[in-house]
Design a protein around this motif. Structure first.
Motif, mmCIF file in Angstrom:
data_model
loop_
_atom_site.group_PDB
_atom_site.id
_atom_site.type_symbol
_atom_site.label_atom_id
_atom_site.label_comp_id
_atom_site.label_asym_id
_atom_site.label_seq_id
_atom_site.Cartn_x
_atom_site.Cartn_y
_atom_site.Cartn_z
ATOM 1 N N TRP A 156 0.832 -1.204 0.000
ATOM 2 C CA TRP A 156 0.000 0.000 0.000
ATOM 3 C C TRP A 156 0.869 1.257 0.000
ATOM 4 O O TRP A 156 0.606 2.211 -0.746
ATOM 5 C CB TRP A 156 -0.928 -0.003 1.212
ATOM 6 N N GLU A 160 0.851 4.049 -2.885
ATOM 7 C CA GLU A 160 0.251 5.338 -2.531
ATOM 8 C C GLU A 160 1.264 6.441 -2.244
ATOM 9 O O GLU A 160 0.924 7.622 -2.362
ATOM 10 C CB GLU A 160 -0.650 5.160 -1.298
ATOM 11 N N SER A 238 -7.325 -2.266 -2.682
ATOM 12 C CA SER A 238 -8.269 -2.519 -1.592
ATOM 13 C C SER A 238 -9.259 -3.610 -1.975
ATOM 14 O O SER A 238 -9.686 -4.402 -1.128
ATOM 15 C CB SER A 238 -9.007 -1.235 -1.218
#
Length: 286
Positions: A156, A160, A238
């Protein structure tokens, strides 16, 4: 009740493995629009890398570190030398080529290690169980949940909080825009493909002490990976996480309630999700 709590926790551990298996497939399709039917073969390669390295006397922790790197590097070489030639072809060619690649890898595994499955022992420190009052749980499964959760956080952060992640996310929205920004898309494609294969290889290494290794485990892994991606939504981190957990918990709980139908319920869950959200739980409308 303790039995069902135990099965839910088991499902979370299995679901996180499914997440590792599926997230690479999801990212690769989101960025490259490339249907990779060889993804399960990288999982198979990771599992047998673990087995062979331990047979050579290497420590499990060393294998855990180098196994995914070896799988990712192999995938990068395959992408660089062969797959780039089929990117611009229709999806039918992607399917046929990667399916052929998966069969080649599977047959090489049978040629080297034979058609019979083998067991892989967990490291000594993770043998045995943890006891909390009436609750008893295997140490290796607790380690599996902890490590895969940490890896999910790292992935993640990569997607990100880094430049590579920004390019991957932008490319999944509009590959043409990335090209116009003078970014070497083929370099990004290669890194993304290698990352996806490395996560599948890591899932294979972690699954080896849990379920053993056998030459046909890649076929089952590929089917589950596609189910997770479809449930979660194509190209969604996700979605892969949520889909993996959903599939893992459903499979684990149903193995207690209805053992013969545990695998069937995975696909029933996928059908129900698609009836409610055709683009997946976290998928975007096209």
């Amino acid at each position: 009740m303790n039995l069902y709590v135990l099965q839910v926790i088991n499902g979370i551990g299995i679901g996180m493995l499914y997440f590792l298996l599926a997230v690479g497939l999801s990212i690769v399709f989101g960025l490259l629009r490339f249907v990779n039917f060889a993804h399960g073969a990288f999982y198979l390669f990771g599992a047998y890398t673990c087995y062979q390295a331990i047979q050579w006397g290497l420590n499990f922790w060393v294998v855990l570190a180098i196994g995914p790197v070896l799988v990712g590097f192999t995938a990068w070489l395959i992408e660089r030398t062969v797959l780039r030639k089929v990117y611009n072809l229709p999806h039918e060619y992607h399917i046929l080529f990667t399916l052929g690649l998966a069969m080649v890898i599977q047959e090489l595994v049978i040629l080297v290690w034979g058609p019979v499955g083998v067991n892989v022992a967990p490291p000594n420190v993770l043998n045995g169980v943890v006891i909390w009052g009436d609750f008893i749980y295997p140490k290796y499964r607790l380690f599996l949940i902890s490590l895969t959760s940490f890896i999910a956080l790292l992935i993640w952060l990569l997607l990100e909080k880094t430049r590579l992640g920004s390019i991957v996310r932008a490319g999944s929205e509009s590959p043409e825009m990335v090209t116009l920004l003078s970014i070497n898309v083929y370099k990004i494609f290669g890194l993304t493909f290698a990352l996806g294969a490395a996560t599948a290889g890591l899932a294979g290494v972690l699954a080896a002490p849990l379920r053993g290794v056998e030459p046909f485990m890649g076929i089952e892994a590929l089917a589950i990976a596609f189910v997770v991606v479809v449930i979660g939504g194509m190209g969604s981190f996700s979605g892969a996480l949520l889909g993996g957990l959903l599939v893992g918990v459903v499979q684990s709980v149903m193995s207690t309630m209805w053992p013969q139908g545990a695998s069937l319920m995975i696909y029933v869950s996928m059908a129900l999700v698609l009836l409610i959200r055709p683009n997946g739980l976290m998928g975007r409308a096209q």
